[in-house]
Design a protein around this motif. Structure first.
Motif, mmCIF file in Angstrom:
data_model
loop_
_atom_site.group_PDB
_atom_site.id
_atom_site.type_symbol
_atom_site.label_atom_id
_atom_site.label_comp_id
_atom_site.label_asym_id
_atom_site.label_seq_id
_atom_site.Cartn_x
_atom_site.Cartn_y
_atom_site.Cartn_z
ATOM 1 N N ILE A 5 0.887 -1.309 0.105
ATOM 2 C CA ILE A 5 0.010 -0.057 -0.086
ATOM 3 C C ILE A 5 1.004 1.190 0.070
ATOM 4 C CG2 ILE A 5 -1.732 1.163 1.231
ATOM 5 C CD1 ILE A 5 -2.934 -1.072 0.113
ATOM 6 N N LYS A 6 2.156 1.373 0.688
ATOM 7 C CA LYS A 6 2.765 2.290 0.962
ATOM 8 C C LYS A 6 3.246 2.707 -0.473
ATOM 9 C CE LYS A 6 7.600 0.942 1.902
ATOM 10 N NZ LYS A 6 8.349 0.954 3.136
ATOM 11 N N TYR A 7 3.603 1.918 -1.422
ATOM 12 C CA TYR A 7 4.088 2.267 -2.796
ATOM 13 C C TYR A 7 2.877 2.635 -3.602
ATOM 14 C CZ TYR A 7 8.331 0.297 -0.977
ATOM 15 O OH TYR A 7 9.682 0.084 -0.420
ATOM 16 N N LEU A 8 1.947 2.083 -3.428
ATOM 17 C CA LEU A 8 0.610 2.836 -4.307
ATOM 18 C C LEU A 8 0.087 4.166 -3.767
ATOM 19 C CD1 LEU A 8 -1.867 -0.129 -4.194
ATOM 20 C CD2 LEU A 8 -0.720 0.832 -6.256
ATOM 21 N N GLN A 9 0.544 4.534 -2.528
ATOM 22 C CA GLN A 9 0.490 5.926 -2.069
ATOM 23 C C GLN A 9 1.349 6.616 -2.705
ATOM 24 O OE1 GLN A 9 0.507 4.746 2.068
ATOM 25 N NE2 GLN A 9 -1.804 4.986 2.409
ATOM 26 N N LEU A 10 2.546 6.181 -2.842
ATOM 27 C CA LEU A 10 3.875 7.096 -3.260
ATOM 28 C C LEU A 10 3.482 7.330 -4.912
ATOM 29 C CD1 LEU A 10 6.871 5.620 -1.551
ATOM 30 C CD2 LEU A 10 5.748 7.687 -1.090
ATOM 31 N N ILE A 11 3.015 6.196 -5.535
ATOM 32 C CA ILE A 11 2.738 6.285 -6.947
ATOM 33 C C ILE A 11 1.632 7.396 -7.039
ATOM 34 C CG2 ILE A 11 1.786 5.364 -8.906
ATOM 35 C CD1 ILE A 11 3.129 2.788 -7.765
ATOM 36 N N THR A 12 0.554 7.380 -6.320
ATOM 37 C CA THR A 12 -0.613 8.186 -6.469
ATOM 38 C C THR A 12 0.047 9.813 -6.169
ATOM 39 O OG1 THR A 12 -2.189 6.689 -5.743
ATOM 40 C CG2 THR A 12 -2.703 9.088 -5.273
ATOM 41 N N LYS A 13 0.853 9.973 -5.099
ATOM 42 C CA LYS A 13 1.523 11.132 -4.958
ATOM 43 C C LYS A 13 2.211 11.694 -6.063
ATOM 44 C CE LYS A 13 1.552 11.478 0.139
ATOM 45 N NZ LYS A 13 2.389 11.876 1.478
ATOM 46 N N GLN A 14 3.272 10.871 -6.402
ATOM 47 C CA GLN A 14 3.889 11.249 -7.559
ATOM 48 C C GLN A 14 3.206 11.532 -8.956
ATOM 49 O OE1 GLN A 14 7.207 11.033 -8.191
ATOM 50 N NE2 GLN A 14 6.982 12.029 -10.400
ATOM 51 N N LEU A 15 1.998 11.052 -9.267
ATOM 52 C CA LEU A 15 1.278 11.344 -10.188
ATOM 53 C C LEU A 15 0.455 12.575 -10.130
ATOM 54 C CD1 LEU A 15 -0.015 7.707 -11.070
ATOM 55 C CD2 LEU A 15 1.725 9.008 -12.310
ATOM 56 N N SER A 16 0.189 12.844 -8.590
ATOM 57 C CA SER A 16 -0.797 13.973 -8.616
ATOM 58 C C SER A 16 0.305 15.276 -8.318
ATOM 59 C CB SER A 16 -1.706 13.945 -7.240
ATOM 60 O OG SER A 16 -0.853 13.637 -6.003
ATOM 61 N N GLY A 17 1.586 14.868 -8.190
ATOM 62 C CA GLY A 17 2.384 16.022 -8.108
ATOM 63 C C GLY A 17 2.555 16.567 -6.546
ATOM 64 N N GLN A 18 2.116 15.785 -5.669
ATOM 65 C CA GLN A 18 1.947 16.045 -4.240
ATOM 66 C C GLN A 18 3.327 15.305 -3.621
ATOM 67 O OE1 GLN A 18 -1.852 15.308 -2.920
ATOM 68 N NE2 GLN A 18 -2.791 17.052 -3.881
ATOM 69 N N ILE A 19 4.189 14.682 -4.008
ATOM 70 C CA ILE A 19 5.191 13.815 -3.586
ATOM 71 C C ILE A 19 6.122 14.733 -2.859
ATOM 72 C CG2 ILE A 19 6.625 13.317 -5.615
ATOM 73 C CD1 ILE A 19 6.895 10.594 -4.591
ATOM 74 N N THR A 20 6.898 14.407 -1.820
ATOM 75 C CA THR A 20 7.956 15.188 -1.265
ATOM 76 C C THR A 20 9.405 14.641 -1.708
ATOM 77 O OG1 THR A 20 8.141 13.546 0.563
ATOM 78 C CG2 THR A 20 6.790 15.354 0.770
ATOM 79 N N GLU A 21 10.415 15.401 -1.784
ATOM 80 C CA GLU A 21 11.604 14.885 -2.262
ATOM 81 C C GLU A 21 11.991 13.472 -1.662
ATOM 82 O OE1 GLU A 21 14.971 14.489 -4.434
ATOM 83 O OE2 GLU A 21 13.278 15.973 -4.655
#
Length: 58
Positions: A5-21
């Motif tokens: 789940i944590k990687y799905l969340q990271l992918i979603t954040k990446q795709l939505s432009g909300q991912i931190t460095e």
């Protein structure tokens, strides 16, 4: 092995432009571990793009 789940969340954040460095680095590390991870990312990206194209044309 199911994707965590944590990687799905990271992918979603990446795709939505909300991912931190830090999160981006975690995602990149995970992607570099396996070609399957890259395929899973690409699949999620395709779903994301299809969903947004459908909503833009509605």
């Amino acid at each position: 092995m199911p994707i965590k789940i944590k990687y799905l969340q990271l992918i979603t954040k990446q795709l939505s432009g909300q991912i931190t460095e830090k999160e981006s680095q975690m995602l990149q590390k995970w992607l570099s571990k396996s070609p399957l991870n890259q395929v899973l990312f690409a699949d999620q990206q395709n779903i994301w793009q299809s969903f947004h194209k459908k909503n833009l044309s509605a």
